[in-house]
Design a protein around this motif. Sequence first.
Motif, PDB file in Angstrom:
ATOM      1  N   LEU A 114      88.229  23.040 -47.331  1.00 19.42           N
ATOM      2  CA  LEU A 114      88.204  24.152 -48.279  1.00 19.42           C
ATOM      3  C   LEU A 114      86.918  24.953 -48.175  1.00 19.42           C
ATOM      4  O   LEU A 114      86.917  26.171 -48.350  1.00 19.42           O
ATOM      5  CB  LEU A 114      88.396  23.616 -49.691  1.00 19.42           C
ATOM      6  N   ALA A 115      85.793  24.275 -47.880  1.00 15.05           N
ATOM      7  CA  ALA A 115      84.528  24.985 -47.721  1.00 15.05           C
ATOM      8  C   ALA A 115      84.581  25.923 -46.518  1.00 15.05           C
ATOM      9  O   ALA A 115      84.080  27.062 -46.579  1.00 15.05           O
ATOM     10  CB  ALA A 115      83.379  23.986 -47.570  1.00 15.05           C
ATOM     11  N   VAL A 116      85.191  25.460 -45.439  1.00 15.18           N
ATOM     12  CA  VAL A 116      85.331  26.306 -44.251  1.00 15.18           C
ATOM     13  C   VAL A 116      86.210  27.515 -44.563  1.00 15.18           C
ATOM     14  O   VAL A 116      85.884  28.655 -44.208  1.00 15.18           O
ATOM     15  CB  VAL A 116      85.916  25.499 -43.069  1.00 15.18           C
ATOM     16  N   LEU A 117      87.336  27.280 -45.246  1.00 15.65           N
ATOM     17  CA  LEU A 117      88.225  28.379 -45.620  1.00 15.65           C
ATOM     18  C   LEU A 117      87.519  29.345 -46.571  1.00 15.65           C
ATOM     19  O   LEU A 117      87.654  30.567 -46.455  1.00 15.65           O
ATOM     20  CB  LEU A 117      89.484  27.826 -46.284  1.00 15.65           C
ATOM     21  N   GLY A 118      86.763  28.804 -47.522  1.00 16.87           N
ATOM     22  CA  GLY A 118      86.054  29.649 -48.476  1.00 16.87           C
ATOM     23  C   GLY A 118      85.006  30.511 -47.808  1.00 16.87           C
ATOM     24  O   GLY A 118      84.872  31.703 -48.111  1.00 16.87           O
ATOM     25  N   ALA A 119      84.242  29.912 -46.883  1.00 16.04           N
ATOM     26  CA  ALA A 119      83.169  30.663 -46.215  1.00 16.04           C
ATOM     27  C   ALA A 119      83.729  31.763 -45.318  1.00 16.04           C
ATOM     28  O   ALA A 119      83.147  32.852 -45.224  1.00 16.04           O
ATOM     29  CB  ALA A 119      82.305  29.704 -45.401  1.00 16.04           C
TER      30      ALA A 119
END
Length: 315
Positions: A193-198
């Motif tokens: 999710l952090a990768v998608l968010g960034a």
Amino acid sequence: MDTPSAPFAQLVPGMVGMALVGSSVTISHTLVDAPLFTAQAVRYAAATAILVVVAHLAGARPVWPRGREWLWLSGLAVTGLVLFNVAVVRGVAHAEPAVVAVAVACVPLVLGVVGPLLERRRPSRQVLLAAPVVMTGAVLVEGTGRTDAVGVAWAALALGCEAGFTLLAVPVLPRHTPWGVSVHATWLGGVLLAVLGATREGPSAARELSGAQWAAVGYLALMVTAVAFVLWYSTVRSVGAGRAGLLTGIAPLAAAAVGTVSGTGVPGPTVWLGIGVVIAGLIVGLRPRDVPAGELTDMDHLAPAGSPPASVRSE
């Protein structure tokens, strides 16, 4: 032979866990306008930290995954965490909370058949008889609640992801325990999710969260993730995926209750009728039955050689 109270005691953690999951549908309504991936990444990062600390205090020592366990745990994180939360948050923008949550109540038929097969045993006749009753109640709610075609589609995705959340954990629960599965699922989901968010929302998206949205993220991290995950996987390991799956019918009850209290959605009479049918199905599938001497419990088939029966193993 198990005492009459033992089976119910094993079900209580899963019942509480599913009630918390049901409450998350209404709470997630607060995040409809938030940067979704970033908010969920923060949630799972916080939940991972909580789980690691509490597991240490409880004397649990999660072990590192190996071999195919990475595939099971990664699949669990993708379906049960990333896609499920996207489906819930986007779904409540098109449907009342009870409609989205009741999709989870359709999981028993999937778990009642597939779960025992993963555990290398035959599906329980009692569970198979109860699962269609639970699903009938779910259809009543799904077909009469306030929603549209998009809301139904998101609810269907939530159904598949909720099934994956349990089924993909079955092969790794014996070695990793509920604590280990919960820790690995949350940090893997948080990274994804952090990768998608960034990449999709920008590295500063967290600044867009309002006070109410931060509160929602905190509730989801503590109660619906750190607490509910361990409770749910404890029941799956104790009674098996098939029987535990019937407890998913509690989710729409909790969603309806929280929605009524919060004012985000008060179900109509037919929706309450459907919820009543769900309760009837739970009673049919979860009522205690005598276990003949020598009969193994569901999870004894998963126990290492030489370990005691599930009825006397402690968490």
